[in-house]
Structures are given as structure tokens and as C-alpha cells.
Write a protein that holds these residues in place. Structure first.
Motif, PDB file in Angstrom:
ATOM      1  N   GLU A 141       1.409  34.892  16.081  1.00  0.00           N
ATOM      2  CA  GLU A 141       1.969  33.547  15.934  1.00  0.00           C
ATOM      3  C   GLU A 141       0.863  32.539  16.168  1.00  0.00           C
ATOM      4  OE1 GLU A 141       5.542  32.692  18.128  1.00  0.00           O
ATOM      5  OE2 GLU A 141       6.181  34.782  17.969  1.00  0.00           O
ATOM      6  N   MET A 142       0.687  31.643  15.208  1.00  0.00           N
ATOM      7  CA  MET A 142      -0.391  30.671  15.291  1.00  0.00           C
ATOM      8  C   MET A 142      -0.181  29.749  16.491  1.00  0.00           C
ATOM      9  SD  MET A 142      -3.256  30.146  13.828  1.00  0.00           S
ATOM     10  CE  MET A 142      -3.182  31.123  12.362  1.00  0.00           C
ATOM     11  N   SER A 143      -1.213  29.669  17.303  1.00  0.00           N
ATOM     12  CA  SER A 143      -1.233  28.791  18.466  1.00  0.00           C
ATOM     13  C   SER A 143      -2.544  28.020  18.423  1.00  0.00           C
ATOM     14  CB  SER A 143      -1.145  29.621  19.752  1.00  0.00           C
ATOM     15  OG  SER A 143      -1.727  28.943  20.839  1.00  0.00           O
ATOM     16  N   ILE A 144      -2.452  26.702  18.305  1.00  0.00           N
ATOM     17  CA  ILE A 144      -3.665  25.875  18.218  1.00  0.00           C
ATOM     18  C   ILE A 144      -4.568  26.127  19.418  1.00  0.00           C
ATOM     19  CG2 ILE A 144      -4.534  23.501  18.241  1.00  0.00           C
ATOM     20  CD1 ILE A 144      -3.409  24.378  15.564  1.00  0.00           C
ATOM     21  N   THR A 145      -3.974  26.251  20.594  1.00  0.00           N
ATOM     22  CA  THR A 145      -4.762  26.481  21.809  1.00  0.00           C
ATOM     23  C   THR A 145      -5.549  27.783  21.710  1.00  0.00           C
ATOM     24  OG1 THR A 145      -3.094  25.310  23.096  1.00  0.00           O
ATOM     25  CG2 THR A 145      -4.638  26.696  24.321  1.00  0.00           C
ATOM     26  N   LYS A 146      -4.882  28.845  21.285  1.00  0.00           N
ATOM     27  CA  LYS A 146      -5.548  30.152  21.185  1.00  0.00           C
ATOM     28  C   LYS A 146      -6.600  30.140  20.079  1.00  0.00           C
ATOM     29  CE  LYS A 146      -3.514  34.106  22.267  1.00  0.00           C
ATOM     30  NZ  LYS A 146      -2.649  35.289  22.204  1.00  0.00           N
ATOM     31  N   VAL A 147      -6.291  29.505  18.963  1.00  0.00           N
ATOM     32  CA  VAL A 147      -7.235  29.434  17.854  1.00  0.00           C
ATOM     33  C   VAL A 147      -8.493  28.674  18.279  1.00  0.00           C
ATOM     34  CG1 VAL A 147      -7.643  28.468  15.546  1.00  0.00           C
ATOM     35  CG2 VAL A 147      -5.498  29.665  16.041  1.00  0.00           C
ATOM     36  N   MET A 148      -8.311  27.513  18.890  1.00  0.00           N
ATOM     37  CA  MET A 148      -9.462  26.707  19.310  1.00  0.00           C
ATOM     38  C   MET A 148     -10.294  27.447  20.366  1.00  0.00           C
ATOM     39  SD  MET A 148      -9.409  24.284  17.285  1.00  0.00           S
ATOM     40  CE  MET A 148     -10.823  23.444  17.925  1.00  0.00           C
ATOM     41  N   ARG A 149      -9.631  28.127  21.259  1.00  0.00           N
ATOM     42  CA  ARG A 149     -10.343  28.902  22.284  1.00  0.00           C
ATOM     43  C   ARG A 149     -11.183  30.000  21.630  1.00  0.00           C
ATOM     44  NH1 ARG A 149      -7.584  32.513  26.833  1.00  0.00           N
ATOM     45  NH2 ARG A 149      -9.458  33.097  27.944  1.00  0.00           N
ATOM     46  N   ALA A 150     -10.595  30.694  20.656  1.00  0.00           N
ATOM     47  CA  ALA A 150     -11.315  31.771  19.973  1.00  0.00           C
ATOM     48  C   ALA A 150     -12.521  31.219  19.208  1.00  0.00           C
ATOM     49  CB  ALA A 150     -10.373  32.512  19.029  1.00  0.00           C
ATOM     50  N   ILE A 151     -12.349  30.103  18.543  1.00  0.00           N
ATOM     51  CA  ILE A 151     -13.452  29.521  17.782  1.00  0.00           C
ATOM     52  C   ILE A 151     -14.555  29.031  18.715  1.00  0.00           C
ATOM     53  CG2 ILE A 151     -14.069  27.573  16.289  1.00  0.00           C
ATOM     54  CD1 ILE A 151     -11.393  28.146  14.804  1.00  0.00           C
TER      55      ILE A 151
ATOM     56  N   VAL B 220      -9.553  32.226  12.270  1.00  0.00           N
ATOM     57  CA  VAL B 220      -8.406  33.004  12.743  1.00  0.00           C
ATOM     58  C   VAL B 220      -7.347  33.010  11.647  1.00  0.00           C
ATOM     59  CG1 VAL B 220      -6.593  33.160  14.490  1.00  0.00           C
ATOM     60  CG2 VAL B 220      -8.879  32.372  15.144  1.00  0.00           C
ATOM     61  N   PHE B 221      -6.753  34.181  11.418  1.00  0.00           N
ATOM     62  CA  PHE B 221      -5.741  34.359  10.384  1.00  0.00           C
ATOM     63  C   PHE B 221      -4.447  34.892  10.983  1.00  0.00           C
ATOM     64  CE2 PHE B 221      -9.887  34.830   8.494  1.00  0.00           C
ATOM     65  CZ  PHE B 221      -9.796  34.053   7.351  1.00  0.00           C
ATOM     66  N   ASN B 222      -3.335  34.536  10.346  1.00  0.00           N
ATOM     67  CA  ASN B 222      -2.045  35.103  10.734  1.00  0.00           C
ATOM     68  C   ASN B 222      -1.965  36.556  10.283  1.00  0.00           C
ATOM     69  OD1 ASN B 222      -0.485  33.035  12.010  1.00  0.00           O
ATOM     70  ND2 ASN B 222      -0.311  32.013  10.032  1.00  0.00           N
ATOM     71  N   LYS B 223      -1.254  37.360  11.072  1.00  0.00           N
ATOM     72  CA  LYS B 223      -0.952  38.727  10.648  1.00  0.00           C
ATOM     73  C   LYS B 223       0.246  38.655   9.716  1.00  0.00           C
ATOM     74  CE  LYS B 223      -2.285  40.877  15.017  1.00  0.00           C
ATOM     75  NZ  LYS B 223      -1.774  41.660  16.141  1.00  0.00           N
TER      76      LYS B 223
END
Length: 121
Positions: free
Chosen positions: A81-91, A98-101
Motif C-alpha cells: 500500500e502506497m505510503s508517502i512517508t515510507k516512499v520518501m524514507r526509502a528514496i 518505489v512501485f506498488n505490488k
């Protein structure tokens, strides 16, 4: 392309592996961050696809370790599930994108393009 896939869900791992192989990738697949780090340190992967939903923050820890020990290794994240917080942290921790499954053929083409552009620059 030589690709490492880290995914703890075995059916998702199998599906991702099959899609990549059908598009011409050579694929190593693992379910544990420790095994992934060990393989990444001894093999010359063109890209890594990392499940960002591994338990106990292990995906973020692995992303950090990969960034420190193999700084130019292209890592892409997968997320349920796309989470801006998780995406930004990963980047911020060195993921390219980051891509959705589940992963799609369009995602693979984009990844290959990103990796090729990075190599050529």
C-alpha cells in the motif's frame, strides 16, 4: 539484466521472478535480508528489487546497508500500500523509485530505462 529480488512472500516472489525471467532477466531471489546482503556483496547485480514491507523494519535496514556497502547499486522498492512517508524514507535511503505490488511489465521497462540512463550518465 542480472537482478536480485528480496521478497518474504513466496508466492509474490515467484510471480515477480517469473515476470522478470519472461522479460529476459537473470534472477536471484531470496526471502531474507541477510541472504540478500551476502549475495549483493559477492555478485555484480544490475538492479535490486526490494520488498519494503519486510517485518521489523528489516527492509529499511537492508536498504541502508546496501547503500553504504554498494553505493551505486540501483535499488527499487515494492510496496503493498502506497505510503508517502515510507516512499520518501526509502528514496532518502538510496532507493531509486518505489512501485506498488504486483510488479508489472511497465514497471520493469521503467526500471531498465532508469538503470541504463544512470550507467550512461
Amino acid at each position: 539484466m542480472y537482478t536480485l529480488v528480496i521478497e518474504n512472500n513466496k508466492s509474490a516472489l515467484c510471480a515477480t521472478r517469473e515476470l522478470l525471467v519472461s522479460y529476459g532477466h537473470r534472477v536471484d531471489s531470496v526471502t531474507s535480508p541477510d541472504e540478500a546482503l551476502a549475495k549483493a556483496r559477492i555478485k555484480n547485480y544490475d538492479l535490486v528489487i526490494l520488498d519494503l514491507d519486510l517485518p521489523d523494519e528489516s527492509s529499511m535496514k537492508l536498504l541502508s546497508k546496501l547503500g553504504k556497502s554498494i553505493p551505486f547499486l540501483p535499488v527499487f522498492g515494492l510496496i503493498d500500500e502506497m505510503s508517502i512517508t515510507k516512499v520518501m524514507r526509502a528514496i532518502k535511503m538510496s532507493a531509486i523509485d518505489v512501485f506498488n505490488k504486483p510488479l508489472t511489465l511497465k514497471d520493469i521497462i521503467f526500471m531498465q530505462h532508469q538503470v541504463t540512463e544512470t550507467i550512461l550518465v
